[in-house]
Design an enzyme around this catalytic site. Structure first.
Site, PDB file in Angstrom:
ATOM      1  N   GLU A 257      -2.419  -1.227   8.206  1.00  0.00           N
ATOM      2  CA  GLU A 257      -3.083   0.034   8.514  1.00  0.00           C
ATOM      3  C   GLU A 257      -2.806   0.415   9.976  1.00  0.00           C
ATOM      4  O   GLU A 257      -2.332  -0.415  10.760  1.00  0.00           O
ATOM      5  CB  GLU A 257      -4.597  -0.127   8.280  1.00  0.00           C
TER       6      GLU A 257
ATOM      7  N   ASP B 242       1.690  -7.387  -0.975  1.00  0.00           N
ATOM      8  CA  ASP B 242       0.288  -7.540  -0.582  1.00  0.00           C
ATOM      9  C   ASP B 242      -0.594  -7.828  -1.786  1.00  0.00           C
ATOM     10  O   ASP B 242      -0.131  -7.792  -2.932  1.00  0.00           O
ATOM     11  CB  ASP B 242      -0.192  -6.274   0.168  1.00  0.00           C
TER      12      ASP B 242
ATOM     13  N   ASP C 188      -1.892   7.498   5.357  1.00  0.00           N
ATOM     14  CA  ASP C 188      -2.223   7.234   6.764  1.00  0.00           C
ATOM     15  C   ASP C 188      -1.068   6.541   7.507  1.00  0.00           C
ATOM     16  O   ASP C 188      -1.237   6.073   8.626  1.00  0.00           O
ATOM     17  CB  ASP C 188      -3.504   6.384   6.870  1.00  0.00           C
TER      18      ASP C 188
ATOM     19  N   HIS D  97       0.550   3.800   6.531  1.00  0.00           N
ATOM     20  CA  HIS D  97       0.696   2.347   6.374  1.00  0.00           C
ATOM     21  C   HIS D  97       1.914   1.994   5.518  1.00  0.00           C
ATOM     22  O   HIS D  97       2.349   2.794   4.689  1.00  0.00           O
ATOM     23  CB  HIS D  97      -0.576   1.690   5.807  1.00  0.00           C
TER      24      HIS D  97
HETATM   25  C1  F6R Z   1       1.361  -1.404  -2.241  1.00  0.00           C
HETATM   26  C2  F6R Z   1       1.634  -1.021  -0.870  1.00  0.00           C
HETATM   27  C3  F6R Z   1       1.166   0.279  -0.292  1.00  0.00           C
HETATM   28  C4  F6R Z   1       1.669   1.480  -1.095  1.00  0.00           C
HETATM   29  C5  F6R Z   1       1.172   2.771  -0.467  1.00  0.00           C
HETATM   30  C6  F6R Z   1       1.594   3.978  -1.273  1.00  0.00           C
HETATM   31  O1  F6R Z   1       1.938  -2.675  -2.501  1.00  0.00           O
HETATM   32  O2  F6R Z   1       2.224  -1.792  -0.196  1.00  0.00           O
HETATM   33  O3  F6R Z   1       1.650   0.390   1.018  1.00  0.00           O
HETATM   34  O4  F6R Z   1       3.060   1.464  -1.144  1.00  0.00           O
HETATM   35  O5  F6R Z   1      -0.219   2.745  -0.373  1.00  0.00           O
HETATM   36  O6  F6R Z   1       0.995   3.951  -2.529  1.00  0.00           O
HETATM   37  P1  F6R Z   1       1.452   4.918  -3.688  1.00  0.00           P
HETATM   38  O7  F6R Z   1       2.853   4.583  -4.003  1.00  0.00           O
HETATM   39  O8  F6R Z   1       0.546   4.593  -4.839  1.00  0.00           O
HETATM   40  O9  F6R Z   1       1.287   6.300  -3.163  1.00  0.00           O
END
Ligand code: F6R
Length: 260
Positions: free
Chosen positions: A143, A67, A136, A138
């Site tokens: 989301e 992303d 959450d 995702h």
């Molecule tokens: C980032 C992504 C997000 C993260 C998620 C967890 O490329 O795809 O889904 O993997 O927000 O983030 P962290 O690892 O920082 O807790």
């Protein structure tokens, strides 16, 4: 879904890096799916170590980041295109032209999703996709409420995600409101999904992903649909799982001939 619960993040990083190493060594043109955020960092550190100390080569690989924020100026230090270069791809021997990210620039945002899907298809599809999970539920920036069949497109970030990610910026007001993200359908097309979750803040999302119903309200629950998904959890992230003991038993009794 294979659930691996472990005390040591380093051990989990070694196992996850091993999955990437197998793909790199067995595929002529390996295609790696990369995630940003904190969770993948121990795995990237281990891959960089294997490259430097053991000669693991990424020279024939292509990588696709999950992303990108929409509207950050080119080269912004928190753009995921930049982050993935700093954390991994400039530290290994993958050619920079093989490092793909969705185009979050506003000029061509309406066609960016389709262009990214076409690039993944042209590369032959993703062999192994690394994932983190948001508090959450995702994955990537899908989301809650995301279609389970979605493809790469722009999504509005929840305030929870903006708050979680504010630590990377100089305050919440700098965190973009939108991101372009691979869809849940795009992610499900990868041949192997590898998700890592560390810490108590992920426990609720993890239990919904693993033991809740398949639902758009927990986008990560789509892993239940994938024939080959490996989930690495530390004890805190796994602490709400009802079948905790069973997952440990499966891992302990994993036949020697069975790889991840
Ligand atoms: C980032 C992504 C997000 C993260 C998620 C967890 O490329 O795809 O889904 O993997 O927000 O983030 P962290 O690892 O920082 O807790």
């Amino acid at each position: 879904m294979e659930i691996v619960i472990h005390d040591s993040v380093e051990d989990m990083a070694r196992m996850a890096a091993g999955i990437f190493e197998d793909v790199l060594k067995t595929k002529e043109n390996p295609v790696l799916g990369l995630a940003t955020g904190s969770s993948p960092l121990p795995i990237y550190a281990e891959l960089v170590r294997r490259h430097k100390e053991e000669g693991l080569s990424f020279a024939h690989a292509k990588s696709f980041t999950l992303d990108e924020y929409v509207g950050l100026p080119e080269g912004h230090p928190e753009s995921y295109q930049q982050v993935i270069r700093n954390e991994l791809t400039t530290l290994i021997d993958i050619p920079d032209t093989h490092v793909y990210s969705p185009d979050g620039g506003l000029d061509d945002i309406l066609t960016a999703g389709e262009r990214y899907e076409a690039a993944i298809t042209a590369a032959g599809g993703i062999d192994v996709q690394l994932l983190g999970i948001g508090t959450d539920g995702h994955i990537a920036f899908n989301e809650p409420g995301s279609s389970l069949q979605s493809r790469t497109r722009v999504k509005t970030l929840t305030e929870q995600t903006r708050l979680d990610n504010a630590r990377f910026f100089n305050g919440l007001e700098e965190v973009p409101y939108h991101a372009i993200t691979q869809g849940l359908g795009t992610i499900l097309d990868a041949k192997h999904l590898v998700l890592i979750a560390i810490g108590k803040s992920k426990a609720e999302a993890v239990v919904s992903m693993v033991e809740g119903g398949l639902a758009a309200s927990c986008p990560a629950s789509v892993l239940q649909m994938h024939p080959r998904a490996t989930v690495f959890l530390d004890r805190e992230a796994a602490s709400f799982l009802k079948n905790y003991e069973y997952y440990n038993l499966v891992f302990e009794r994993k036949p020697k001939w069975q790889t991840f």
